[in-house]
Design a protein around this motif. Structure first.
Motif, PDB file in Angstrom:
ATOM      1  N   LEU A 176      23.761  59.983 -79.627  1.00 13.41           N
ATOM      2  CA  LEU A 176      24.764  60.373 -80.611  1.00 13.41           C
ATOM      3  C   LEU A 176      25.054  59.211 -81.552  1.00 13.41           C
ATOM      4  O   LEU A 176      25.286  59.402 -82.736  1.00 13.41           O
ATOM      5  CB  LEU A 176      26.055  60.837 -79.923  1.00 13.41           C
ATOM      6  CG  LEU A 176      27.128  61.345 -80.873  1.00 13.41           C
ATOM      7  CD1 LEU A 176      26.756  62.731 -81.371  1.00 13.41           C
ATOM      8  CD2 LEU A 176      28.478  61.359 -80.233  1.00 13.41           C
ATOM      9  N   LEU A 177      24.987  57.997 -81.023  1.00 15.93           N
ATOM     10  CA  LEU A 177      25.283  56.839 -81.842  1.00 15.93           C
ATOM     11  C   LEU A 177      24.288  56.663 -82.979  1.00 15.93           C
ATOM     12  O   LEU A 177      24.576  56.007 -83.976  1.00 15.93           O
ATOM     13  CB  LEU A 177      25.322  55.581 -80.964  1.00 15.93           C
ATOM     14  CG  LEU A 177      26.356  55.615 -79.842  1.00 15.93           C
ATOM     15  CD1 LEU A 177      26.224  54.394 -78.954  1.00 15.93           C
ATOM     16  CD2 LEU A 177      27.754  55.710 -80.396  1.00 15.93           C
ATOM     17  N   PHE A 182      27.662  60.633 -75.469  1.00 17.06           N
ATOM     18  CA  PHE A 182      27.233  59.518 -76.298  1.00 17.06           C
ATOM     19  C   PHE A 182      25.873  58.999 -75.861  1.00 17.06           C
ATOM     20  O   PHE A 182      25.132  58.448 -76.662  1.00 17.06           O
ATOM     21  CB  PHE A 182      28.250  58.378 -76.252  1.00 17.06           C
ATOM     22  CG  PHE A 182      29.446  58.623 -77.107  1.00 17.06           C
ATOM     23  CD1 PHE A 182      29.415  58.345 -78.457  1.00 17.06           C
ATOM     24  CD2 PHE A 182      30.608  59.138 -76.564  1.00 17.06           C
ATOM     25  CE1 PHE A 182      30.521  58.573 -79.262  1.00 17.06           C
ATOM     26  CE2 PHE A 182      31.718  59.369 -77.354  1.00 17.06           C
ATOM     27  CZ  PHE A 182      31.677  59.083 -78.701  1.00 17.06           C
ATOM     28  N   ASP A 183      25.527  59.158 -74.590  1.00 18.94           N
ATOM     29  CA  ASP A 183      24.253  58.661 -74.081  1.00 18.94           C
ATOM     30  C   ASP A 183      23.050  59.367 -74.690  1.00 18.94           C
ATOM     31  O   ASP A 183      21.944  58.878 -74.618  1.00 18.94           O
ATOM     32  CB  ASP A 183      24.194  58.825 -72.550  1.00 18.94           C
ATOM     33  CG  ASP A 183      25.075  57.812 -71.848  1.00 18.94           C
ATOM     34  OD1 ASP A 183      25.469  56.823 -72.495  1.00 18.94           O
ATOM     35  OD2 ASP A 183      25.371  58.017 -70.668  1.00 18.94           O
ATOM     36  N   VAL A 187      31.294  66.491 -78.928  1.00 18.59           N
ATOM     37  CA  VAL A 187      32.100  65.288 -78.751  1.00 18.59           C
ATOM     38  C   VAL A 187      33.459  65.444 -79.417  1.00 18.59           C
ATOM     39  O   VAL A 187      34.495  65.150 -78.812  1.00 18.59           O
ATOM     40  CB  VAL A 187      31.367  64.044 -79.296  1.00 18.59           C
ATOM     41  CG1 VAL A 187      32.277  62.833 -79.307  1.00 18.59           C
ATOM     42  CG2 VAL A 187      30.127  63.751 -78.469  1.00 18.59           C
ATOM     43  N   LEU A 201      31.460  60.074 -72.321  1.00 12.59           N
ATOM     44  CA  LEU A 201      30.457  59.000 -72.380  1.00 12.59           C
ATOM     45  C   LEU A 201      29.047  59.555 -72.229  1.00 12.59           C
ATOM     46  O   LEU A 201      28.120  59.076 -72.872  1.00 12.59           O
ATOM     47  CB  LEU A 201      30.740  57.957 -71.294  1.00 12.59           C
ATOM     48  CG  LEU A 201      31.999  57.117 -71.508  1.00 12.59           C
ATOM     49  CD1 LEU A 201      32.233  56.203 -70.310  1.00 12.59           C
ATOM     50  CD2 LEU A 201      31.915  56.322 -72.800  1.00 12.59           C
ATOM     51  N   MET A 247      35.237  51.641 -77.534  1.00 13.21           N
ATOM     52  CA  MET A 247      35.325  53.073 -77.642  1.00 13.21           C
ATOM     53  C   MET A 247      36.603  53.613 -77.053  1.00 13.21           C
ATOM     54  O   MET A 247      36.731  54.786 -76.832  1.00 13.21           O
ATOM     55  CB  MET A 247      34.142  53.714 -76.913  1.00 13.21           C
ATOM     56  CG  MET A 247      33.019  53.988 -77.815  1.00 13.21           C
ATOM     57  SD  MET A 247      31.605  54.907 -77.152  1.00 13.21           S
ATOM     58  CE  MET A 247      31.832  55.067 -75.436  1.00 13.21           C
ATOM     59  N   ILE A 307      32.784  54.250 -83.723  1.00  9.51           N
ATOM     60  CA  ILE A 307      32.245  53.853 -82.431  1.00  9.51           C
ATOM     61  C   ILE A 307      31.900  52.376 -82.472  1.00  9.51           C
ATOM     62  O   ILE A 307      31.142  51.938 -83.341  1.00  9.51           O
ATOM     63  CB  ILE A 307      30.990  54.681 -82.090  1.00  9.51           C
ATOM     64  CG1 ILE A 307      31.348  56.166 -82.131  1.00  9.51           C
ATOM     65  CG2 ILE A 307      30.428  54.285 -80.733  1.00  9.51           C
ATOM     66  CD1 ILE A 307      30.202  57.064 -82.464  1.00  9.51           C
ATOM     67  N   ARG A 362      25.782  68.567 -81.328  1.00  8.52           N
ATOM     68  CA  ARG A 362      26.158  67.469 -80.438  1.00  8.52           C
ATOM     69  C   ARG A 362      27.430  66.772 -80.920  1.00  8.52           C
ATOM     70  O   ARG A 362      28.305  66.453 -80.122  1.00  8.52           O
ATOM     71  CB  ARG A 362      25.003  66.491 -80.318  1.00  8.52           C
ATOM     72  CG  ARG A 362      23.887  67.113 -79.497  1.00  8.52           C
ATOM     73  CD  ARG A 362      22.667  66.281 -79.255  1.00  8.52           C
ATOM     74  NE  ARG A 362      22.766  64.873 -79.456  1.00  8.52           N
ATOM     75  CZ  ARG A 362      21.797  64.128 -80.001  1.00  8.52           C
ATOM     76  NH1 ARG A 362      20.685  64.699 -80.412  1.00  8.52           N
ATOM     77  NH2 ARG A 362      21.938  62.842 -80.129  1.00  8.52           N
ATOM     78  N   ARG A 418      30.297  49.183 -80.389  1.00  9.65           N
ATOM     79  CA  ARG A 418      29.437  48.859 -79.259  1.00  9.65           C
ATOM     80  C   ARG A 418      28.882  47.458 -79.475  1.00  9.65           C
ATOM     81  O   ARG A 418      29.089  46.859 -80.532  1.00  9.65           O
ATOM     82  CB  ARG A 418      28.325  49.884 -79.108  1.00  9.65           C
ATOM     83  CG  ARG A 418      27.476  50.065 -80.344  1.00  9.65           C
ATOM     84  CD  ARG A 418      26.481  51.163 -80.185  1.00  9.65           C
ATOM     85  NE  ARG A 418      25.721  51.302 -81.421  1.00  9.65           N
ATOM     86  CZ  ARG A 418      24.569  51.882 -81.502  1.00  9.65           C
ATOM     87  NH1 ARG A 418      24.013  52.385 -80.433  1.00  9.65           N
ATOM     88  NH2 ARG A 418      23.944  51.981 -82.641  1.00  9.65           N
TER      89      ARG A 418
END
Length: 94
Positions: free
Chosen positions: A21-22, A17-18, A76, A14, A1, A44, A72, A46
């Protein structure tokens, strides 16, 4: 990222993203609605694989929808835009 600028994103990014969002990967807005004024793309990476979020005309989409996912994603994108602009300004001062 780390992105094009490299390094670890700030903790506030970050944290955004928690909040799953992913899991919001996909395309938002209508790329065929006309010439896009704004086009945001988040890629993204991961451990579980890659994700991608694409948004066309984010500002207009925010006005037309009451979707929490869009809000959201906007948070970002806005924060990342601010970081990039700050780095750009700093690079020209050096």
């Amino acid at each position: 990222m780390g992105g094009a600028g490299g390094g670890r994103p700030p903790d506030d990014v970050l944290a955004l993203f928690d909040h799953h969002l992913l899991d919001l990967g996909g395309t938002y807005g209508d790329p065929e609605a006309g010439e896009p004024i704004q086009h945001d793309e988040l890629r993204i990476e991961r451990d579980q694989g890659e994700g991608e979020i694409v948004v066309f005309d984010r500002a207009i989409l925010l006005l037309r929808t009451d979707d929490e996912a869009v809000r959201r994603i906007h948070q970002v994108c806005s924060r990342l835009h601010d970081i990039a602009a700050r780095r750009h300004r700093t690079a020209f001062r050096a």
